[in-house]
Design a protein around this motif. Structure first.
Motif, short mmCIF file in Angstrom:
data_model
loop_
_atom_site.label_atom_id
_atom_site.label_comp_id
_atom_site.label_asym_id
_atom_site.label_seq_id
_atom_site.Cartn_x
_atom_site.Cartn_y
_atom_site.Cartn_z
N PHE A 171 30.90 37.53 39.48
CA PHE A 171 30.64 36.59 40.57
C PHE A 171 31.89 35.76 40.90
CE2 PHE A 171 25.99 37.04 39.65
CZ PHE A 171 25.62 37.42 40.93
N LEU A 175 33.55 35.73 44.48
CA LEU A 175 33.63 34.43 45.15
C LEU A 175 35.06 34.11 45.56
CD1 LEU A 175 31.71 32.13 45.89
CD2 LEU A 175 32.28 31.03 43.73
N LEU A 200 26.91 28.55 46.15
CA LEU A 200 26.96 29.80 45.38
C LEU A 200 27.10 29.54 43.89
CD1 LEU A 200 29.19 32.09 47.63
CD2 LEU A 200 26.74 32.27 47.23
#
Length: 315
Positions: A171, A175, A200
């Motif tokens: 992630f 990101l 997020l």
């Protein structure tokens, strides 16, 4: 979520002595090393000077007191400037040379300028262990205290920890790639990117916590939803306010070194609670207790009476 996070944070403050103790254990050897190096350098300089003029009219303690008195005049209101002055601008050699000029005469101070610079460099070199000790102390205190609080509030197996790390890496990479791409397309997207990153981050934290601590009765939508994410982000903000308020109270203490020492554990615990907030919340929603690995009991071999008799006869 907010109430639970604040409760965990306030309860964690009672363990502030753990990071403080760990940092002290890292700093004490650094202080001892610095004292040994500094004293050795000063003694070597004094022996060289005594060869030139004979009996000295000062002691090492007098020189140390002069250095400390001179250090008080440094601009400690801007600590980085003061540290820069000591480490990189030859302040220490100037102070030592000034002290020798006052006690033994400027002629000897000028003659010993090379030795004085070597002594000052040795002392400054001894100071170099402090940043290392501080970094090691902060890392060790964070890791140990985080492990301790995790075990108390939200334990997880080694396999789930590895899974959590892999999810984090995935992630984080996605990101960062997304943010860099967005900034490349539109430079004014910093504000939007910050909001997106915050949302997020909350989503990822809650999702990871759900994966690590869910039980069979826990539903994804009940844990990972806009309300929970918003509550988590608000919790982060409130923790930051609490930490700033506590540190501000500590800095009302007249002695700033005490304020810094008391503030460091608060900073460490705040970061730990940032990291554990989502996991602790999800763990509190579990209906099933965490399974403990059963310990294997050692089976004692039973010795028959015949074998005992044989052993006695052989003995």
């Amino acid at each position: 979520m907010i109430k639970h996070t604040l409760k965990c944070y306030l309860l964690s403050l009672k363990w502030a002595w753990i990071p403080l103790l760990i940092m002290a254990c890292c700093l004490v050897p650094a202080i001892i090393y610095f004292i040994i190096v500094s004293q050795g350098a000063m003694e070597e300089m004094n022996s060289s000077l005594s060869e030139e003029i004979g009996q000295l009219s000062y002691t090492i303690e007098d020189m140390i007191n002069h250095i400390f008195d001179s250090a008080k005049s440094l601009p400690w209101s801007t600590p980085f400037q003061a540290i820069k002055r000591i480490l990189f601008e030859g302040w220490l050699s100037e102070v030592i040379e000034e002290f020798i000029a006052e006690t033994e005469g400027s002629v000897y101070a000028q003659a010993m300028s090379g030795n004085i610079k070597d002594t000052a460099n040795a002392i400054v070199g001894g100071m170099s262990v402090f940043p290392i000790a501080i970094v090691v102390g902060l890392l060790a205190s964070y890791l140990f205290t985080a492990s301790f609080l995790r075990k108390k509030n939200c334990p997880r197996s080694i396999w789930r920890t590895i899974l959590n790390v892999l999810i984090d890496l995935f992630f984080t990479t996605v990101l960062l790639a997304g943010v860099v791409s967005l900034l490349g397309l539109w430079a004014a997207s910093v504000f939007i990117s910050s909001i997106v990153i915050a949302i997020l981050y909350g989503f990822i934290s809650i999702t990871e916590a759900y994966i690590s601590h869910r039980d069979k009765d826990m539903k994804f939508k009940d844990i990972v939803n806009p309300k929970t994410i918003a509550s988590l982000l608000i919790s982060y903000f409130i923790l930051l306010i609490f930490a700033i308020a506590i540190i501000a109270l500590f800095f009302l203490i007249p002695y700033k070194i005490i304020s810094v020492c008391l503030s460091l554990p608060v900073i460490v615990l705040t970061f730990i609670n940032y990291n554990l907030a989502a996991e602790s919340y999800v763990a509190s929603k579990r209906k099933e207790p965490y399974k403990k690995m059963p310990r294997k009991k050692k089976e004692k071999k039973k010795i028959s009476s015949v074998e005992e008799d044989e052993k006695k006869e052989s003995a």
